[in-house]
Write a protein that holds these residues in place. Structure first.
Motif, short mmCIF file in Angstrom:
data_model
loop_
_atom_site.label_atom_id
_atom_site.label_comp_id
_atom_site.label_asym_id
_atom_site.label_seq_id
_atom_site.Cartn_x
_atom_site.Cartn_y
_atom_site.Cartn_z
N THR A 154 -1.40 -5.96 -5.51
CA THR A 154 -1.12 -7.09 -5.08
C THR A 154 -0.85 -8.44 -5.27
O THR A 154 -0.19 -9.04 -4.30
CB THR A 154 -2.80 -7.55 -4.19
OG1 THR A 154 -3.09 -6.35 -3.68
CG2 THR A 154 -3.25 -8.32 -2.85
N THR A 155 -0.71 -8.35 -6.47
CA THR A 155 0.43 -9.41 -7.10
C THR A 155 1.58 -9.61 -6.79
O THR A 155 2.15 -10.22 -6.61
CB THR A 155 -0.52 -9.57 -8.27
OG1 THR A 155 -1.71 -9.51 -8.13
CG2 THR A 155 0.88 -10.61 -8.81
N THR B 212 -3.81 3.10 -1.19
CA THR B 212 -3.49 1.08 -1.92
C THR B 212 -2.18 0.00 -1.13
O THR B 212 -2.56 -1.09 -0.88
CB THR B 212 -2.51 1.78 -3.13
OG1 THR B 212 -4.10 2.75 -3.73
CG2 THR B 212 -2.71 0.49 -4.21
N THR B 213 -1.98 0.83 -0.55
CA THR B 213 0.12 0.50 -0.29
C THR B 213 -0.51 -0.51 1.04
O THR B 213 -0.22 -1.18 1.36
CB THR B 213 1.47 1.22 -0.06
OG1 THR B 213 1.32 1.90 -0.93
CG2 THR B 213 2.29 0.38 0.71
N LEU B 214 -1.07 0.20 1.80
CA LEU B 214 -2.00 -0.34 3.52
C LEU B 214 -2.80 -1.74 2.86
O LEU B 214 -1.88 -3.19 3.48
CB LEU B 214 -2.35 0.65 4.30
CG LEU B 214 -0.96 1.11 5.07
CD1 LEU B 214 -2.56 2.32 5.75
CD2 LEU B 214 -0.62 0.80 5.56
N ILE B 215 -3.61 -1.53 2.57
CA ILE B 215 -4.36 -2.65 2.05
C ILE B 215 -4.00 -4.00 1.38
O ILE B 215 -4.13 -4.63 1.30
CB ILE B 215 -5.79 -2.28 0.97
CG1 ILE B 215 -5.78 -0.92 1.09
CG2 ILE B 215 -6.92 -3.71 1.11
CD1 ILE B 215 -7.62 -0.89 0.75
N SER B 216 -3.27 -3.21 0.42
CA SER B 216 -2.25 -4.62 -0.94
C SER B 216 -1.13 -5.30 -0.02
O SER B 216 -1.60 -7.09 -0.06
CB SER B 216 -1.80 -3.92 -1.64
OG SER B 216 -2.59 -3.20 -2.57
N LEU B 217 -0.85 -4.08 1.05
CA LEU B 217 0.37 -4.86 1.35
C LEU B 217 -0.68 -6.69 3.01
O LEU B 217 -0.47 -7.56 2.57
CB LEU B 217 1.45 -4.57 2.54
CG LEU B 217 2.42 -3.67 1.61
CD1 LEU B 217 3.21 -2.81 3.00
CD2 LEU B 217 3.40 -4.28 1.58
N SER B 218 -1.65 -5.86 3.09
CA SER B 218 -2.00 -6.53 4.19
C SER B 218 -2.53 -7.84 3.40
O SER B 218 -2.72 -8.68 3.74
CB SER B 218 -3.19 -5.94 4.39
OG SER B 218 -3.17 -5.18 4.80
N LEU B 219 -3.27 -8.04 2.48
CA LEU B 219 -4.47 -9.22 1.54
C LEU B 219 -2.20 -10.00 1.52
O LEU B 219 -2.65 -11.16 0.95
CB LEU B 219 -5.13 -8.82 0.42
CG LEU B 219 -5.07 -10.32 -0.30
CD1 LEU B 219 -5.80 -11.08 0.70
CD2 LEU B 219 -6.09 -9.39 -1.64
N ALA B 220 -1.63 -9.16 0.62
CA ALA B 220 -0.16 -10.06 0.37
C ALA B 220 0.14 -10.97 0.87
O ALA B 220 0.52 -11.72 0.87
CB ALA B 220 0.77 -9.11 -0.72
#
Lengths: 293, 284
Positions: free
Chosen positions: B169-170, B86-94
């Motif tokens: 992500t937000t 979750t962290t990796l995907i969220s950080l890329s999009l963020a």
């Protein structure tokens, strides 16, 4: 650097813009917008036979005609309002103390102390309250030791226990915005209030609270929302009779597998929660993006 | 009501007393959980039967210590893998989002910004339920059209990751945007004057500048994912992450092994908190 024609520059930046836009649009449409649209559609369906559905508002009329659902909904809303108000009342003096009465190192330490519990899972915190409040727990034993009670008292599984848990869980979201708005209040304004003959109550009412209003509103909005959507605390501290609306949603979806009814419940909760957020913003004349960031 | 204004002694003392009570209220549950993990009793309650480390180390039922409780250890690993993903995907999009909102101008930007914030005001249970409904609609449709069942769209770990990613992500976007806003654009221009193209400038100048914010957002995202309950509850399949496993045991009434897990969680959170403090110091 070779000269770049403006046309091709705007072209590459246009591609760049689309590359940045694509992921966020995918995220918002696939994970936020479409799921909620789908939930609305499903909530407006009625199952006639297997794989055969028709349009109907029966899931919503069911909510209004079945007293259990309706009462649970109102009860959840009222309890959330009370929990929000109590959280504000408890947190305000503490936030004021941290922001205005303290300076330097002690101020930082106390502020960080406020944050600590929230680095720990909500489950652990609720578990702590269960140990404190249960029949063989600390409070009950302490009261017996004092001689105030002659037998073990069960303090779990009632509304007061739910309330304690909800207030505890929400505290951070009230203290942080309050401390940051109160911190920005200039001390000389408070002094001026006293110099002009005001007493503590006048100063609090005319200077401190109006200044802290943005923090109060954003704290209340966040706390109300989190309380309304809480599942863990009512389920563990309230036991079987906690009657929290999120539990109804869970029951419809997971236990009864009645997704149509569950979706309707979900929509109703979402509408209530959005309405409160909207009213809060209107009352304080704040914009959504400002409060959230 | 500020130190420079005189107030009665009684008022000052009762104020301090109130604040002290507040901090006792704040710390009590955590201290209690930690202390009872050392109680030599089958239940996490009084009376106190003397200290023991059995709830950590013992390897036989019924007093199974946490380090030998396969079920709980498995669920901890499940939680960690979910949190990392979750962290990796969220950080890329963020990070993309931060560049989009701080650097680009386009019609509808304000609307998109408000939309980006909405996951914060959707109760977690409802977010979970709506994703559950939508993913199963897609899965059923695909199955009907192509006769192929997409396992990932049925309740289970991939869906849990998707559900948590949807709102984490937000939060990550807000943290990273705040730092990007403070970035001095002339640094990037200087890099480009020295011959770097836009992308090289971003990777060698801007991203290193953002690193503390990205790390900070990463720590917060990891923690939020690890501790998430509401959204996870609706999307979980047969592999239970720690919060769900603990919840199931709590409902049945469990042994103090849960206190021992809690102590391990608290130590983990404390390490993460120190790490984030360290990252912030370095960034300033």
């Amino acid at each position: 650097m070779p000269p770049v024609s403006t046309a091709s520059l705007s072209n590459t930046s246009r591609i760049g813009l689309w590359l940045l836009l694509a992921p966020i649009l995918l995220w918002l449409s696939l994970l936020i917008i479409l799921p909620h649209v789908d939930m609305i559609l499903i909530s407006l369906q009625e199952r006639i036979s297997s794989r055969n559905y028709s349009f109907s508002v029966s899931n919503y009329t069911e909510f209004f005609t079945e007293p259990l659902y309706w009462n649970t909904f109102v009860r959840t809303a009222v309890m959330s309002v009370i929990a929000t108000a109590l959280t504000l009342l408890i947190a305000f003096p503490v936030s004021y103390y941290i922001a205005k009465m303290l300076t330097g190192r002690l101020k930082t330490v106390l502020f960080v102390l406020c944050l600590i519990p929230f680095w720990v899972s909500e489950l652990v915190r609720t578990y702590g309250w269960m140990i404190i409040l249960r029949e063989t727990g600390l409070v009950s034993t302490f009261l017996q030791w004092l001689g105030l009670a002659d037998q073990p008292i069960e303090m779990l599984y009632n509304d007061a226990a739910i309330m304690v848990g909800l207030i505890y869980t929400s505290m951070l979201f009230m203290v942080v915005p309050l401390v940051s708005t109160l911190d920005s209040l200039d001390n000389s304004l408070i002094e001026a209030g006293y110099d002009l003959g005001g007493n503590s109550w006048n100063v609090l009412k005319e200077i401190v609270i109006p200044h802290a209003m943005p923090g109060i509103v954003s704290g209340c909005v966040v706390v109300f929302m989190l309380t309304l959507g809480n599942y863990l605390t009512p389920a563990l501290l309230g036991g079987k009779d906690s009657l929290w609306f999120t539990e109804q949603i869970y029951t419809q979806f997971i236990t009864r597998f009645n997704w149509e009814q569950g979706s309707a419940f979900g929509m109703l909760l979402l509408i209530l929660s959005s309405l409160i957020v909207w009213v809060g913003l209107k009352l304080s004349k704040q914009s959504f993006s400002k409060v959230m960031s | 009501m500020i130190p420079t204004i005189a107030s009665s002694r009684f008022f000052r003392f009762s104020y301090i007393f109130y604040v002290a009570c507040f901090f006792i209220f704040l710390m009590a549950p955590l201290v209690v959980v930690a202390v009872f993990s050392f109680n030599d009793s089958m239940f996490p309650s009084l009376p106190w039967n003397g200290g023991t480390l059995d709830w950590y180390l013992n390897d036989t039922e019924p007093k199974l210590g946490i380090f030998n409780d396969e079920e709980l250890l498995d669920s901890i690993w499940t939680s960690i893998s979910i949190a990392i993903a979750t962290t990796l995907i969220s950080l890329s999009l963020a990070t993309c989002n931060a560049f989009l909102f701080e650097r680009e101008q386009f019609p509808g930007k304000n609307l998109l910004y408000v939309l980006m914030l909405t996951p914060l005001v959707i109760p977690g249970v409802i977010l979970g339920v709506s994703i559950l409904v939508f993913s199963s609609t897609i899965a059923s449709w695909v199955e009907l059209q192509f006769g192929y069942d997409i396992e990932a769209l049925r309740p289970g770990l991939p869906l849990v990751i998707i559900g948590q990613f949807a709102f984490i992500t937000t939060i990550a976007t807000l943290v990273i945007s705040a730092r990007l806003r403070k970035f001095d654009m002339t640094l990037e221009e200087a890099a480009m004057n020295l011959g770097a193209n836009r992308l090289t400038a971003i990777f060698t100048v801007t991203l290193p500048y953002l690193k503390p914010a990205i790390m900070g957002a990463g720590i917060v995202s990891f923690l939020m994912s690890f501790e998430n309950f509401n959204t996870t509850l609706m999307l979980v399949g047969s592999d239970a992450p720690l919060t769900i496993a603990m919840f199931d045991r709590l409902k049945e009434g469990s042994t103090p092994v849960l206190n021992a897990v809690s102590v391990i969680l608290m130590s983990g959170s404390a390490c993460l908190a120190l790490l984030s403090l360290f990252v912030q110091r370095k960034g300033e």
